[in-house]
Design a protein around this motif. Structure first.
Motif, short mmCIF file in Angstrom:
data_model
loop_
_atom_site.label_atom_id
_atom_site.label_comp_id
_atom_site.label_asym_id
_atom_site.label_seq_id
_atom_site.Cartn_x
_atom_site.Cartn_y
_atom_site.Cartn_z
N GLY A 1 52.09 -9.16 38.74
CA GLY A 1 51.03 -8.17 38.50
C GLY A 1 50.59 -7.55 39.81
O GLY A 1 51.33 -7.58 40.81
N ASN A 2 49.37 -7.01 39.82
CA ASN A 2 48.89 -6.29 41.00
C ASN A 2 48.89 -7.15 42.26
O ASN A 2 49.43 -6.76 43.29
CB ASN A 2 47.45 -5.80 40.75
CG ASN A 2 47.43 -4.60 39.84
OD1 ASN A 2 47.76 -3.50 40.24
ND2 ASN A 2 47.09 -4.82 38.58
N PHE A 3 48.29 -8.35 42.15
CA PHE A 3 48.14 -9.14 43.37
C PHE A 3 49.45 -9.83 43.74
O PHE A 3 49.81 -9.90 44.91
CB PHE A 3 46.99 -10.14 43.20
CG PHE A 3 46.34 -10.51 44.51
CD1 PHE A 3 46.20 -9.59 45.53
CD2 PHE A 3 45.87 -11.79 44.73
CE1 PHE A 3 45.60 -9.93 46.75
CE2 PHE A 3 45.27 -12.15 45.93
CZ PHE A 3 45.14 -11.21 46.94
N GLY A 4 50.17 -10.37 42.74
CA GLY A 4 51.44 -11.03 43.01
C GLY A 4 52.42 -10.08 43.68
O GLY A 4 53.06 -10.42 44.68
N ALA B 1 40.70 -8.98 34.03
CA ALA B 1 39.35 -9.01 34.62
C ALA B 1 38.83 -10.42 34.35
O ALA B 1 38.32 -10.72 33.27
CB ALA B 1 38.45 -7.95 34.02
N GLU B 2 38.99 -11.29 35.34
CA GLU B 2 38.72 -12.73 35.14
C GLU B 2 37.28 -13.02 34.76
O GLU B 2 36.97 -14.05 34.17
CB GLU B 2 39.05 -13.50 36.43
CG GLU B 2 40.52 -13.63 36.75
CD GLU B 2 41.12 -14.93 36.21
OE1 GLU B 2 40.71 -15.41 35.15
OE2 GLU B 2 42.01 -15.46 36.89
N GLY B 3 36.34 -12.12 35.15
CA GLY B 3 34.92 -12.37 34.88
C GLY B 3 34.62 -12.50 33.40
O GLY B 3 33.66 -13.17 33.02
N1 NAD Z 1 44.24 -7.71 42.38
C1 NAD Z 1 43.50 -8.18 43.39
O1 NAD Z 1 43.09 -7.44 44.31
C2 NAD Z 1 43.17 -9.63 43.47
C3 NAD Z 1 42.69 -10.09 44.68
C4 NAD Z 1 42.37 -11.43 44.78
C5 NAD Z 1 42.56 -12.28 43.72
N2 NAD Z 1 43.02 -11.81 42.53
C6 NAD Z 1 43.19 -12.78 41.45
O2 NAD Z 1 44.59 -13.03 41.22
C7 NAD Z 1 44.83 -13.27 39.83
C8 NAD Z 1 45.89 -12.29 39.33
O3 NAD Z 1 45.38 -10.99 39.52
P1 NAD Z 1 46.28 -9.69 39.36
O4 NAD Z 1 45.49 -8.58 39.93
O5 NAD Z 1 47.66 -9.88 39.86
O6 NAD Z 1 46.32 -9.57 37.75
P2 NAD Z 1 47.33 -8.70 36.85
O7 NAD Z 1 46.72 -8.66 35.50
O8 NAD Z 1 47.66 -7.42 37.53
O9 NAD Z 1 48.68 -9.58 36.82
C9 NAD Z 1 48.73 -10.86 36.29
C10 NAD Z 1 50.19 -11.32 36.19
O10 NAD Z 1 50.21 -12.63 35.63
C11 NAD Z 1 51.07 -12.65 34.49
N3 NAD Z 1 50.54 -13.59 33.49
C12 NAD Z 1 49.49 -13.41 32.68
N4 NAD Z 1 49.32 -14.51 31.89
C13 NAD Z 1 50.29 -15.39 32.25
C14 NAD Z 1 50.66 -16.67 31.80
N5 NAD Z 1 50.00 -17.26 30.79
N6 NAD Z 1 51.71 -17.27 32.38
C15 NAD Z 1 52.40 -16.67 33.35
N7 NAD Z 1 52.11 -15.44 33.82
C16 NAD Z 1 51.07 -14.80 33.27
C17 NAD Z 1 51.08 -11.22 33.98
O11 NAD Z 1 52.23 -10.95 33.19
C18 NAD Z 1 51.07 -10.45 35.30
O12 NAD Z 1 52.37 -10.40 35.86
C19 NAD Z 1 43.46 -13.11 39.15
O13 NAD Z 1 42.87 -14.37 39.02
C20 NAD Z 1 42.64 -12.27 40.12
O14 NAD Z 1 41.25 -12.52 40.03
C21 NAD Z 1 43.36 -10.52 42.39
#
Ligand code: NAD
Ligand code: G3P
Length: 335
Positions: free
Chosen positions: A19-22, A260-262
């Motif tokens: 996703g976005n952060f990964g 949106a984890e909140g």
């Molecule tokens: N985006 C940011 O700037 C940011 C920064 C710091 C922390 N975070 C945290 O990182 C985490 C991920 O955020 P994100 O922005 O990448 O979210 P996102 O929704 O963009 O991506 C989430 C990814 O996880 C996968 N996923 C969802 N459920 C799953 C499951 N049950 N098993 C395996 N994979 C699964 C999705 O397919 C997707 O690839 C969140 O907890 C977020 O709070 C995000």
């Protein structure tokens, strides 16, 4: 918490979540000449990424480093996992238990890779922090080796993993509140009030849980709270803003396109606050709107008319959840 030795300059890294952060973390690591693998559950994403070095779902215009290989949709093999120096988990908290349950049989406990978690949330059904989810699924030795990254960017080092996790999870709930206020038309004075009172509230909750109050004054605490409560780039702020404008929660979640984890954390947090008996009017207000069908404007007015309280009356008797978690990990409570 102890952790394995830091990885070599050129490491092999497997990122769980595309996703976005990964994707963003994988890209930075790839640019730093590490060999990076990124796991996605989408076959289409994996194929397209390996052909074109682009992500079909997020950061669509970005050309990714060629040192990143997408893997999936099956769970990564034991052979791949055992060759990694670092496993980096960038999936929502609700997906961590399932992912670690699949991971457990592939882990070689005598040669653990560096395990890094960047998710910021509380598990909805169990109200567990990630540290507890790791202990439940992979055992205390793996939990004690885990590392957490939190804060408004790549963040902060701390010897208070529980405080760092709570700060990252809780700020998302206050960001929803700040978004609601903006959506209702309140301006900067109200946002400043919400950030200040939100910080006091998360410090009260954290201290009663057993975390250090000082952790909430770091980048992982007030830094991330300030960022997330002040920006429409935040998904949590956006959820609150759209609720304040009158949209329905189900529709917002369906169209947000990202986690949106909140939203889930507000529910887990309600159980934590009830157990601890902490005064948390902002978190309660967000919970009432998300889960009790209360109108945003009505609940905001109730919040604004509350009498003032001593904001930093920190619990001295607190710490039961952290003690419980330390017992699960086999760590002395005062260690
Ligand atoms: N985006 C940011 O700037 C940011 C920064 C710091 C922390 N975070 C945290 O990182 C985490 C991920 O955020 P994100 O922005 O990448 O979210 P996102 O929704 O963009 O991506 C989430 C990814 O996880 C996968 N996923 C969802 N459920 C799953 C499951 N049950 N098993 C395996 N994979 C699964 C999705 O397919 C997707 O690839 C969140 O907890 C977020 O709070 C995000
Ligand atoms: O977009 P959000 O609200 O999930 O916030 C992302 C990060 O946690 C900000 O540090």
């Amino acid at each position: 918490m102890s952790s394995p030795s830091p990885p070599a300059e050129k490491s092999t890294v497997l990122v769980f979540g595309a996703g976005n952060f990964g994707s963003c973390l994988a890209d930075h690591l790839g640019d730093s000449s590490h060999k990076v693998y990124m796991w996605s559950r989408s076959e289409e994403l994996v194929k397209h990424f390996n052909q074109c070095h682009r992500n079909l779902e997020v950061l669509k215009d970005h050309a990714f480093s060629e040192s990143i290989t997408a893997v999936g949709p099956e769970f990564p093999s034991a052979e791949l996992i055992q060759n990694m120096d670092v496993l980096l988990f960038a999936i929502p908290t609700e997906g961590v238990r399932e992912t670690l349950t699949s991971l457990k049989p592939t882990l070689n406990e005598s040669k653990l890779p560096l395990l890094i978690f960047v998710n910021k949330g509380v598990e909805i059904k169990t109200r567990a922090l990630t540290l507890e989810i790791i202990a439940d699924t992979c055992g205390p030795a793996v939990a004690k080796a885990a590392t957490f990254i939190s804060g408004p960017s790549f963040a902060t080092e701390s010897d208070d993993p529980i405080g760092v996790e709570l700060a990252g999870a809780l700020k998302n709930v206050y960001a929803i509140a700040a978004g609601m206020a903006a959506g209702l038309g309140f301006e900067n004075n109200t946002r400043a009030m919400l950030i200040t009172r939100g910080l006091a509230e998360m410090t009260r909750i954290g201290t009663a849980y057993g975390a250090s109050p000082l952790t909430f004054l770091t980048l992982a605490g007030v830094g991330d709270l300030f960022l997330t409560c002040s920006s429409s780039n935040s998904r949590n702020f956006t959820v609150g803003f759209r609720l304040g404008k009158g949209e329905k929660l189900d529709y917002i979640i369906k169209t947000l396109g990202s986690v949106a984890e909140g939203v889930t954390t507000a529910k887990g947090l309600k159980a934590i606050v009830d157990e601890l008996g902490v005064v948390a009017p902002i978190a309660s207000g967000v919970y009432d709107v998300l889960y009790e069908g209360r109108a945003v404007s009505e609940r905001a007015n109730e919040l604004l008319s509350l009498p003032s309280i001593r904001e930093l009356d920190l619990s001295v008797e607190g710490g039961k959840p952290a003690k419980r978690l330390m017992e699960k990990l086999g760590v002395e409570a005062d260690a």
